[in-house]
Structures are given as structure tokens and as C-alpha cells.
Design a protein around this motif. Sequence first.
Motif, PDB file in Angstrom:
ATOM      1  N   LEU A  21       4.236 -14.639   8.896  1.00  0.00           N
ATOM      2  CA  LEU A  21       3.728 -13.316   8.814  1.00  0.00           C
ATOM      3  C   LEU A  21       4.466 -12.180   9.715  1.00  0.00           C
ATOM      4  N   VAL A  22       4.249 -12.440  10.926  1.00  0.00           N
ATOM      5  CA  VAL A  22       5.283 -11.499  11.845  1.00  0.00           C
ATOM      6  C   VAL A  22       6.437 -11.302  11.607  1.00  0.00           C
ATOM      7  N   LEU A  23       7.310 -12.209  11.261  1.00  0.00           N
ATOM      8  CA  LEU A  23       8.657 -12.118  10.736  1.00  0.00           C
ATOM      9  C   LEU A  23       8.774 -11.152   9.480  1.00  0.00           C
ATOM     10  N   VAL A  24       8.058 -11.387   8.532  1.00  0.00           N
ATOM     11  CA  VAL A  24       7.681 -10.631   7.365  1.00  0.00           C
ATOM     12  C   VAL A  24       7.386  -9.353   7.458  1.00  0.00           C
ATOM     13  N   LEU A  25       6.389  -9.126   8.392  1.00  0.00           N
ATOM     14  CA  LEU A  25       5.937  -7.487   8.764  1.00  0.00           C
ATOM     15  C   LEU A  25       6.988  -6.580   9.497  1.00  0.00           C
ATOM     16  N   TRP A  26       7.707  -7.528  10.466  1.00  0.00           N
ATOM     17  CA  TRP A  26       8.541  -6.980  11.078  1.00  0.00           C
ATOM     18  C   TRP A  26       9.877  -6.564  10.301  1.00  0.00           C
ATOM     19  N   LEU A  27      10.529  -7.485   9.450  1.00  0.00           N
ATOM     20  CA  LEU A  27      11.573  -7.183   8.836  1.00  0.00           C
ATOM     21  C   LEU A  27      11.414  -6.380   7.538  1.00  0.00           C
ATOM     22  N   GLY A  28      10.301  -6.755   6.965  1.00  0.00           N
ATOM     23  CA  GLY A  28       9.839  -6.005   5.643  1.00  0.00           C
ATOM     24  C   GLY A  28       9.521  -4.480   6.045  1.00  0.00           C
ATOM     25  N   GLY A  29       8.761  -4.537   7.056  1.00  0.00           N
ATOM     26  CA  GLY A  29       8.253  -3.037   7.555  1.00  0.00           C
ATOM     27  C   GLY A  29       9.585  -2.120   7.715  1.00  0.00           C
ATOM     28  N   GLN A  30      10.573  -2.713   8.605  1.00  0.00           N
ATOM     29  CA  GLN A  30      11.754  -1.960   8.767  1.00  0.00           C
ATOM     30  C   GLN A  30      12.571  -1.683   7.546  1.00  0.00           C
ATOM     31  N   ALA A  31      12.704  -2.561   6.699  1.00  0.00           N
ATOM     32  CA  ALA A  31      13.319  -2.316   5.084  1.00  0.00           C
ATOM     33  C   ALA A  31      12.489  -1.225   4.601  1.00  0.00           C
ATOM     34  N   VAL A  32      11.026  -1.431   4.460  1.00  0.00           N
ATOM     35  CA  VAL A  32      10.423  -0.174   4.008  1.00  0.00           C
ATOM     36  C   VAL A  32      10.603   1.115   4.465  1.00  0.00           C
ATOM     37  N   ILE A  33      10.532   1.096   5.887  1.00  0.00           N
ATOM     38  CA  ILE A  33      10.976   2.388   6.536  1.00  0.00           C
ATOM     39  C   ILE A  33      12.335   2.859   6.164  1.00  0.00           C
ATOM     40  N   ALA A  34      13.218   1.946   6.135  1.00  0.00           N
ATOM     41  CA  ALA A  34      14.668   2.461   5.987  1.00  0.00           C
ATOM     42  C   ALA A  34      14.895   2.564   4.491  1.00  0.00           C
ATOM     43  N   GLY A  35      14.011   2.426   3.546  1.00  0.00           N
ATOM     44  CA  GLY A  35      14.002   2.692   2.156  1.00  0.00           C
ATOM     45  C   GLY A  35      14.690   2.017   1.124  1.00  0.00           C
ATOM     46  N   THR A  36      15.177   0.786   1.715  1.00  0.00           N
ATOM     47  CA  THR A  36      15.790  -0.347   0.986  1.00  0.00           C
ATOM     48  C   THR A  36      14.636  -1.082   0.549  1.00  0.00           C
ATOM     49  N   PHE A  37      13.585  -1.119   0.589  1.00  0.00           N
ATOM     50  CA  PHE A  37      12.476  -2.014  -0.047  1.00  0.00           C
ATOM     51  C   PHE A  37      11.215  -1.106  -0.154  1.00  0.00           C
ATOM     52  N   SER A  38      10.832  -1.213  -1.389  1.00  0.00           N
ATOM     53  CA  SER A  38       9.765  -0.369  -1.657  1.00  0.00           C
ATOM     54  C   SER A  38       8.327  -0.843  -1.034  1.00  0.00           C
ATOM     55  N   LEU A  39       7.314   0.087  -0.920  1.00  0.00           N
ATOM     56  CA  LEU A  39       6.125  -0.548  -0.553  1.00  0.00           C
ATOM     57  C   LEU A  39       5.308  -1.233  -1.404  1.00  0.00           C
ATOM     58  N   GLY A  40       5.348  -1.001  -2.734  1.00  0.00           N
ATOM     59  CA  GLY A  40       4.933  -2.070  -3.825  1.00  0.00           C
ATOM     60  C   GLY A  40       5.540  -3.298  -3.787  1.00  0.00           C
ATOM     61  N   ALA A  41       6.888  -3.284  -3.615  1.00  0.00           N
ATOM     62  CA  ALA A  41       7.361  -4.695  -3.474  1.00  0.00           C
ATOM     63  C   ALA A  41       7.188  -5.340  -2.162  1.00  0.00           C
ATOM     64  N   PHE A  42       6.992  -4.629  -1.190  1.00  0.00           N
ATOM     65  CA  PHE A  42       6.486  -5.247   0.151  1.00  0.00           C
ATOM     66  C   PHE A  42       5.060  -5.750   0.101  1.00  0.00           C
ATOM     67  N   VAL A  43       3.987  -5.172  -0.530  1.00  0.00           N
ATOM     68  CA  VAL A  43       2.820  -5.501  -0.831  1.00  0.00           C
ATOM     69  C   VAL A  43       2.936  -6.917  -1.680  1.00  0.00           C
ATOM     70  N   ALA A  44       3.503  -7.018  -2.734  1.00  0.00           N
ATOM     71  CA  ALA A  44       3.837  -7.777  -3.616  1.00  0.00           C
ATOM     72  C   ALA A  44       4.564  -9.249  -2.714  1.00  0.00           C
ATOM     73  N   PHE A  45       5.294  -8.827  -2.095  1.00  0.00           N
ATOM     74  CA  PHE A  45       5.998  -9.988  -1.149  1.00  0.00           C
ATOM     75  C   PHE A  45       4.846 -10.530  -0.243  1.00  0.00           C
ATOM     76  N   ALA A  46       4.165  -9.769   0.327  1.00  0.00           N
ATOM     77  CA  ALA A  46       3.009 -10.263   1.062  1.00  0.00           C
ATOM     78  C   ALA A  46       2.099 -11.174   0.591  1.00  0.00           C
ATOM     79  N   ALA A  47       1.685 -10.561  -0.505  1.00  0.00           N
ATOM     80  CA  ALA A  47       0.673 -11.386  -1.548  1.00  0.00           C
ATOM     81  C   ALA A  47       1.389 -12.916  -2.035  1.00  0.00           C
ATOM     82  N   TYR A  48       2.631 -12.897  -2.152  1.00  0.00           N
ATOM     83  CA  TYR A  48       3.597 -14.051  -2.626  1.00  0.00           C
ATOM     84  C   TYR A  48       3.248 -15.000  -1.332  1.00  0.00           C
ATOM     85  N   LEU A  49       3.434 -14.371  -0.451  1.00  0.00           N
ATOM     86  CA  LEU A  49       3.610 -15.186   0.927  1.00  0.00           C
ATOM     87  C   LEU A  49       2.164 -15.893   1.184  1.00  0.00           C
TER      88      LEU A  49
END
Length: 195
Positions: A160-188
Motif C-alpha cells: 500500500l505504501v509503495l502504491v500510494l507513493w508511486l501512484g500518487g507521484q504519477a497522478v501529480i505528474a499527470g501520467t495516471f488519472s485520479l480515477g485510474a488510481f482509485v480503481a487500482f487501489a480498489a483492485y489492490l
Amino acid sequence: GNDGAIRIQRHSFCTCGSFAMISLSIAARPSGRSTALSKSNRAFDASVMTALTIGAMLWLDVRLTLLALIPLLPLGAAVWWIGGLVHRRHEAVQERAGRIAEQVREAVAGIRTVRGYAQEAGIETRLGAEGAAFIADNRRLAAVAALFDPVIALCAGATLVLVLWLGGQAVIAGTFSLGAFVAFAAYLGMLAWPM
């Protein structure tokens, strides 16, 4: 009959003469046929759920999925190892309980002989030693069984820490949408269920 029925096995040790040992061990076990069916259904469900969840995660982000799976790799091995220890120690506890039950049964069946030859103290000593060993076996079992939750929490937390850190950085950078990140966390979270 009812394949899902639970059979209760009872070992009770009664008070006999000068020695007293009271214990109740209840082991609920489903019948053999329903156990095998249930285990195969759970294994199939877990396999399908894991495959579909990882597939969905890969579809969202391959790199993040592979990185998220790294902390989960030792989890399978740890659960297998701890499960084996728990099984062996549980078998030892059950064997010891059977020995105690047999000693008590023999003492009760031969109570006249025991009293006639004044053997109460010897039987009490043997049962006391077996009881102490039974408690020690149960403590060893509990110590190993207590490892399950912390090991799972450690691996899931690291993921979870790894996904929040790397996924959060990708969302901030705009390479990963917030919706996709939420879905990814749900799948996790869904991936953690079969573990």
C-alpha cells in the motif's frame, strides 16, 4: 445427510478420587467430503479472483502493478511456511490431548485397582506432567499462529505504501488519472482477499 454439518468432538476429563483434571476440547470439523469440496471451491475462487484482479491492474498500469506485486511475493512463501508450522503444532496438541484422554479413561476404568494399590499420587503426577506439556504445546501453537496477521499486515502495508507513493507521484505528474488510481487501489484491496 447435510454435507455442511459440523461434527463436534468432545474430550472431557472428570474428577476421579484425589486427582482432578477438568478440560474440554471442542474441535469443529466439517465432514471430509464437504471439506474437500469447500477447499477446491475456495482455491478456484482465489485463483480466478487473483488472475482477474492482476489482469485489471496490468491493464491500468503495468509498471505500478509489477512494483505492487514485489512486497506480496514473500507473503505466499511466509503463509505456506507458517501454515505448515501451525499444522504440525496443531497435530502435536491433538495427539497430546488424545494421550491425556486415554490416561484419564484408563484411570477411571480401573479406579478400584488404582485405589486398592494406592496409585492416586502417581496418576496425579503423570496427568499433571501431561497437562503441563499440553499447555506448553498450546502456547507454542499460539505463538506461531500469532505470526499470521503481522506478516500479512507487513506485506500488505508495504504494498500500500509503495502504491500510494508511486501512484500518487504519477497522478501529480499527470501520467495516471485520479480515477485510474482509485480503481487500482480498489483492485489492490481485492488482491489481498485471497491471501
